[in-house]
Motif scaffolding. Structure first.
Motif, short mmCIF file in Angstrom:
data_model
loop_
_atom_site.label_atom_id
_atom_site.label_comp_id
_atom_site.label_asym_id
_atom_site.label_seq_id
_atom_site.Cartn_x
_atom_site.Cartn_y
_atom_site.Cartn_z
N VAL A 110 6.25 0.53 9.47
CA VAL A 110 6.96 0.49 10.55
C VAL A 110 6.22 -0.20 11.93
N ARG A 111 4.93 0.10 12.15
CA ARG A 111 4.26 -0.35 12.80
C ARG A 111 3.91 -1.97 12.84
N SER A 112 3.71 -2.09 11.30
CA SER A 112 3.64 -3.68 11.05
C SER A 112 4.81 -4.31 11.29
N THR A 172 1.13 4.68 4.36
CA THR A 172 2.44 5.52 5.10
C THR A 172 3.59 4.80 5.57
N ARG A 173 4.60 5.36 5.77
CA ARG A 173 5.57 4.43 6.31
C ARG A 173 5.43 4.25 7.76
N PHE A 174 4.52 5.08 8.40
CA PHE A 174 4.12 4.62 9.76
C PHE A 174 3.65 3.46 9.88
N LEU A 230 1.06 -1.10 0.06
CA LEU A 230 0.04 0.18 -0.04
C LEU A 230 0.88 1.26 0.06
N MET A 231 1.77 1.17 0.69
CA MET A 231 2.75 2.42 0.73
C MET A 231 3.26 2.62 -0.69
#
Length: 480
Positions: free
Chosen positions: A225-227, A220-222, A213-214
């Motif tokens: 990173v969370r994943s 988003t990159r956030f 998706l990014m």
């Protein structure tokens, strides 16, 4: 634009621009799109081969075992049981030795002397002698009971042997309890590994989705990173339970008395609650059973009886001690013949105790203090047993309630996952809702399984508390 059109557009973007990224090796094939892989992970209960994961992680071949097999092996091989059995055998022979003291002492003495040479007869007339002298005696002595000392010693040895037999039985009860506990802890770790593996599959699919998706400009990159953080946490949890599983394997193998490195593997794929204690019994009823059934209580009681008999034995130092003696003798020479005679004697010793009685009284007082101490320990043991029964009884009641609540949580969580998937299909929800619902479902499953394991251990603990634990009582309803 309608929601179904937006959803179709997103899928088209993912299909055209989705790139393949690194993920947990072997979990998701590269030729499956991230969205399809993730939805497959969420919507289907994927089969998890826990044994294969353990084999790959520890480089071992699991040995399937059941609870009844583990208990049976432990009762045969556990070294604490072997030690207690050896102690009992020693006490049993010492009791027999004490009974043997009631038998008489029998001995035979004999000698022969060859004389050759000159001797003086009457100290004046020399004579030449060549003779073989013969002598022998049969001695029989009996101390009767040594003023009762032998009676009290035999009774003390009898109670000591009983105490060691009770201790052997109690050691078996402890081994049954600990073997069952460690088996269920191993099963808990196995089931946790299964759940964490499924969780890792889902977190890996989530990571692939957010990465694509990014790259497509829709995330988003956030989110990525969370994943990654959630995937790393899933891997950490898996490793933690793998470590717990290996530790539990060693603990179970050790108490079973087999090679500690044996890779034991519970055969159950799920756990069910087992009711082993009559639910109509109250804590007071269970305690009354324990007073007469617990082998550690019997051990303490027989140890007190042993000390009392030893105290009575010391008192016999004041009691007169009759004994009898018989001696049959024969004397003579090879040439003149052998002649016999018999001696029968009776003796009576009248002691005044050890060291003018002071030594006897001090020994009696010392043993009485040991009796008092043992009695206090017995009373404290009974109080502790009652405390444990009350605690475990009400824990069983609460665990039953927790099981019912946990079942509802699993049902609600399962329905929540289905609703989240339906919302996603209808374009009313987002994928993160499905992820969160799936996480809640996994946590609910862990809670349910863990609570059932705690309940089963609690039931075995209650059997142990009231002194009715046995191989038969635990395995009568066991059907893995």
């Amino acid at each position: 634009m309608k929601r179904w059109a937006i959803k179709a557009f997103l899928i088209l973007i993912l299909f055209l621009f989705g790139s393949k990224t690194d993920a947990h090796k072997g979990i998701i094939d590269d030729d499956i799109t991230p969205l399809n892989a993730y939805c497959e992970s969420c919507k289907e209960e994927k089969d998890v081969d826990v044994g294969a994961e353990i084999m790959e992680h520890f480089k071992q071949s699991p040995l399937p075992v059941s609870l009844d097999e583990c208990i049976g092996t432990a009762l045969l091989n556990n070294f604490n049981i072997k030690v207690a059995h050896s102690d009992y055998i020693s006490s049993k022979w010492l009791h027999k030795n004490a009974l043997a003291q009631f038998l008489p002492e029998v001995s035979f003495q004999g000698y022969s002397i060859y004389y050759k040479g000159h001797v003086l007869v009457g100290g004046v007339v020399p004579d030449t002698v060549e003779e073989l002298a013969l002598s022998g005696s049969l001695n029989v002595t009996h101390d009767l009971t040594k003023g009762g000392e032998q009676i009290f010693e035999a009774k003390a040895r009898k109670f000591k042997a009983r105490a060691d037999l009770n201790n052997l039985d109690f050691t078996k009860d402890e081994i049954i309890l600990e073997t069952s506990r460690k088996y269920y802890e191993l099963l808990r770790a196995k089931i946790s590994i299964e759940i964490q593996l499924k969780n890792l599959y889902e977190r890996t699919a989530q990571l692939k989705l957010t990465q694509n998706l990014m790259e497509a400009g829709l995330g988003t990159r956030f989110d990525v990173v969370r994943s990654k953080s959630e995937q790393a946490l899933a891997e950490q949890n898996l490793i933690k339970f793998l470590e717990q599983f290996r530790t539990a394997q060693a603990a179970l193998a050790n108490i079973m008395g087999i090679e500690v490195s044996t890779s034991l593997f519970p055969i159950e794929n799920e756990v069910k609650p087992f009711i082993l204690v009559d639910e109509t019994l109250t804590p007071e009823d269970l305690f009354k059973v324990a007073e007469f059934s617990r082998d550690d209580v019997k051990t303490a009681e027989n140890n007190i009886k042993t000390l009392k008999e030893q105290k009575y034995k010391v008192y016999t130092e004041f009691i007169p001690k009759p004994r009898i003696l018989y001696q049959g003798q024969f004397q003579g020479t090879a040439r003149a013949g052998v002649y016999s005679n018999n001696v029968l004697g009776a003796y009576l010793d009248v002691p005044i105790g050890s060291r003018l009685g002071v030594g006897t009284i001090t020994k009696v007082n010392s043993i009485q203090a040991q009796i008092d101490s043992a009695s206090y320990n017995l009373e404290q043991l009974l109080r502790t047993i009652k405390e444990n029964i009350i605690s475990d009884y009400y824990s069983a009641e609460l665990l039953k309630e927790r099981i019912e609540i946990a079942k509802k949580q699993v049902t609600y969580a399962t329905d929540s996952v289905k609703l989240a998937e339906l919302r996603l299909d209808a374009g009313e929800g987002i994928l993160i809702d499905v992820i969160q619902a799936q996480t809640i479902k996994n946590n609910a499953r862990i809670e349910l399984l863990s609570t059932i394991v705690d309940y089963n251990i609690n039931q075995i603990q209650l059997l142990y508390d009231n002194g009715t634990i046995s191989y038969e009582n635990i395995t009568k309803n066991y059907n893995p």
